[in-house]
Design a protein around this motif. Structure first.
Motif, PDB file in Angstrom:
ATOM      1  N   ALA A  89       5.695   2.205  -4.573  1.00 31.08           N
ATOM      2  CA  ALA A  89       4.917   1.158  -5.222  1.00 31.08           C
ATOM      3  C   ALA A  89       5.849   0.132  -5.869  1.00 31.08           C
ATOM      4  O   ALA A  89       6.404  -0.728  -5.179  1.00 31.08           O
ATOM      5  CB  ALA A  89       3.963   1.786  -6.242  1.00 31.08           C
ATOM      6  N   TYR A  93      -3.516   0.167  -5.771  1.00 27.31           N
ATOM      7  CA  TYR A  93      -3.780   1.591  -5.977  1.00 27.31           C
ATOM      8  C   TYR A  93      -5.228   1.822  -5.525  1.00 27.31           C
ATOM      9  O   TYR A  93      -6.178   1.595  -6.273  1.00 27.31           O
ATOM     10  CB  TYR A  93      -3.570   1.962  -7.441  1.00 27.31           C
ATOM     11  N   TYR A  94      -5.350   2.221  -4.269  1.00 23.73           N
ATOM     12  CA  TYR A  94      -6.634   2.243  -3.579  1.00 23.73           C
ATOM     13  C   TYR A  94      -7.344   3.589  -3.735  1.00 23.73           C
ATOM     14  O   TYR A  94      -6.784   4.573  -4.230  1.00 23.73           O
ATOM     15  CB  TYR A  94      -6.422   1.925  -2.092  1.00 23.73           C
ATOM     16  N   TYR A 137      -3.332  10.461  -2.586  1.00 27.32           N
ATOM     17  CA  TYR A 137      -2.850   9.845  -3.828  1.00 27.32           C
ATOM     18  C   TYR A 137      -2.001   8.638  -3.435  1.00 27.32           C
ATOM     19  O   TYR A 137      -1.672   8.454  -2.257  1.00 27.32           O
ATOM     20  CB  TYR A 137      -2.030  10.836  -4.662  1.00 27.32           C
ATOM     21  N   CYS A 138      -1.659   7.810  -4.401  1.00 29.93           N
ATOM     22  CA  CYS A 138      -0.784   6.657  -4.161  1.00 29.93           C
ATOM     23  C   CYS A 138       0.585   6.956  -4.772  1.00 29.93           C
ATOM     24  O   CYS A 138       0.711   7.114  -5.994  1.00 29.93           O
ATOM     25  CB  CYS A 138      -1.372   5.393  -4.772  1.00 29.93           C
ATOM     26  N   GLY A 197      -0.198   4.742   3.796  1.00 34.72           N
ATOM     27  CA  GLY A 197      -0.309   3.337   3.407  1.00 34.72           C
ATOM     28  C   GLY A 197       0.020   2.412   4.568  1.00 34.72           C
ATOM     29  O   GLY A 197      -0.497   1.297   4.658  1.00 34.72           O
ATOM     30  N   PHE A 212       0.861  -1.183   0.000  1.00 31.67           N
ATOM     31  CA  PHE A 212       0.000   0.000   0.000  1.00 31.67           C
ATOM     32  C   PHE A 212       0.899   1.235   0.000  1.00 31.67           C
ATOM     33  O   PHE A 212       1.485   1.587   1.034  1.00 31.67           O
ATOM     34  CB  PHE A 212      -0.908   0.032   1.225  1.00 31.67           C
ATOM     35  N   PRO A 213       1.036   1.933  -1.121  1.00 31.26           N
ATOM     36  CA  PRO A 213       1.855   3.150  -1.154  1.00 31.26           C
ATOM     37  C   PRO A 213       1.280   4.226  -0.239  1.00 31.26           C
ATOM     38  O   PRO A 213       0.088   4.224   0.074  1.00 31.26           O
ATOM     39  CB  PRO A 213       1.789   3.581  -2.621  1.00 31.26           C
ATOM     40  N   CYS A 229      -8.648   7.110  -3.040  1.00 29.74           N
ATOM     41  CA  CYS A 229      -8.101   8.259  -2.301  1.00 29.74           C
ATOM     42  C   CYS A 229      -9.136   9.380  -2.254  1.00 29.74           C
ATOM     43  O   CYS A 229     -10.086   9.412  -3.038  1.00 29.74           O
ATOM     44  CB  CYS A 229      -6.823   8.756  -2.976  1.00 29.74           C
ATOM     45  N   TYR A 276      -3.436   9.550   1.998  1.00 23.41           N
ATOM     46  CA  TYR A 276      -4.786   9.185   1.549  1.00 23.41           C
ATOM     47  C   TYR A 276      -5.298  10.117   0.458  1.00 23.41           C
ATOM     48  O   TYR A 276      -6.483  10.101   0.129  1.00 23.41           O
ATOM     49  CB  TYR A 276      -5.777   9.144   2.715  1.00 23.41           C
TER      50      TYR A 276
END
Length: 269
Positions: A52, A70-71, A46-47, A113, A39-40, A73, A44
């Protein structure tokens, strides 16, 4: 090596990238590998690309199959947490296809992350999440967690930006406390590896300290490394991920080997 992208929502804004090593049929190790779900960071918002694929490469070369999520945000809790839980569930349910040992899946997270990885490690019994995914708690329980300079607490030296995204700028003390991971550790929390720098002026080292203390209080295996100096967001601590020479930190770079030894000990890798 096989690289694939899996979309986890209809809008294709949430996706998981898998890096799968070719099987080695003549070697037992090469048939089913340990896995790491990454989890980059990014508050919360951006990733971070720096946290990564470059991180995935560090574990790939040691025989892990790696996955980068890439969750979601810029949405309130539990959006990103649901993404994370679903990604782990997907890996475990398709372990044979991915060439993964379903009992050897670690999560890795940096900064925000790290908070997301820590949520899975401490909140995998959340019935609202398991009901939404149609799974059991054990399906989304990681076997270990590696937390790099993590956001942990909304109360003790908080990274306000992360919690503003998760809960809104006017979150109550009780809401902040609920998502402060030091309050969510139980004896069933998997082994936790933490590292940070003493002079991090973005996510203070107190975050790692309160998490380590909570693990000790609950008899959860924990390893904490605090390096004397280094900026926030060090990632792999070298020119591949550093914005400038201030990020090239040979002393901090040892976190990679240390985390591998930790996983070897607690996941039987």
């Amino acid at each position: 090596m096989n690289i694939k992208t899996f979309y986890l929502n209809n809008e294709k804004t949430v996706y998981m990238k898998s890096y799968l090593l070719d099987p080695v049929e003549s070697i037992e190790w090469g048939k089913k590998r340990p896995a790491i779900l990454i989890f980059p960071g990014g508050g919360y918002e951006y990733c971070s690309a720096r946290e990564a694929e470059p991180v995935a490469m560090q574990y790939l070369k040691e025989g892990y199959n790696a996955f980068v999520l890439y969750y979601t945000c810029n949405k309130k809790y539990p959006a990103a947490f649901l993404n994370a839980a679903y990604a782990l569930y997907k890996i475990r349910m398709r372990a044979d296809e991915f060439g993964v040992d379903k009992n050897k899946i670690a999560v890795w997270g940096a900064s925000a992350g790290g908070h997301l990885a820590g949520c899975l490690a401490t909140m995998w019994t959340d019935t609202a999440v398991t009901k939404a995914l149609g799974c059991t708690p054990e399906d989304i329980r990681p076997n270990a967690a590696i937390l790099n300079y993590p956001v942990i607490s909304g109360i003790t030296s908080p990274h306000k930006g992360s919690f503003d995204v998760l809960l809104g700028e006017n979150a109550s003390h009780s809401e902040l406390s609920r998502l402060s991971l030091e309050n969510r550790v139980t004896p069933k929390t998997p082994p936790i590896f933490l590292w940070c720098t003493a002079n991090d002026d973005c996510v203070p080292a107190h975050n790692s300290l309160v998490m380590a203390k909570a693990c000790v209080s609950n008899h959860v295996p924990v390893e904490l490394h605090m390096f004397d100096e280094g900026p926030h967001g060090l990632s792999t601590c070298d020119k591949n991920t550093g914005w400038n020479e201030y990020f090239y930190r040979d002393n901090c770079r040892s976190w990679i080997e240390l985390s591998l030894k930790f996983l070897e000990k607690y996941m039987g890798v």
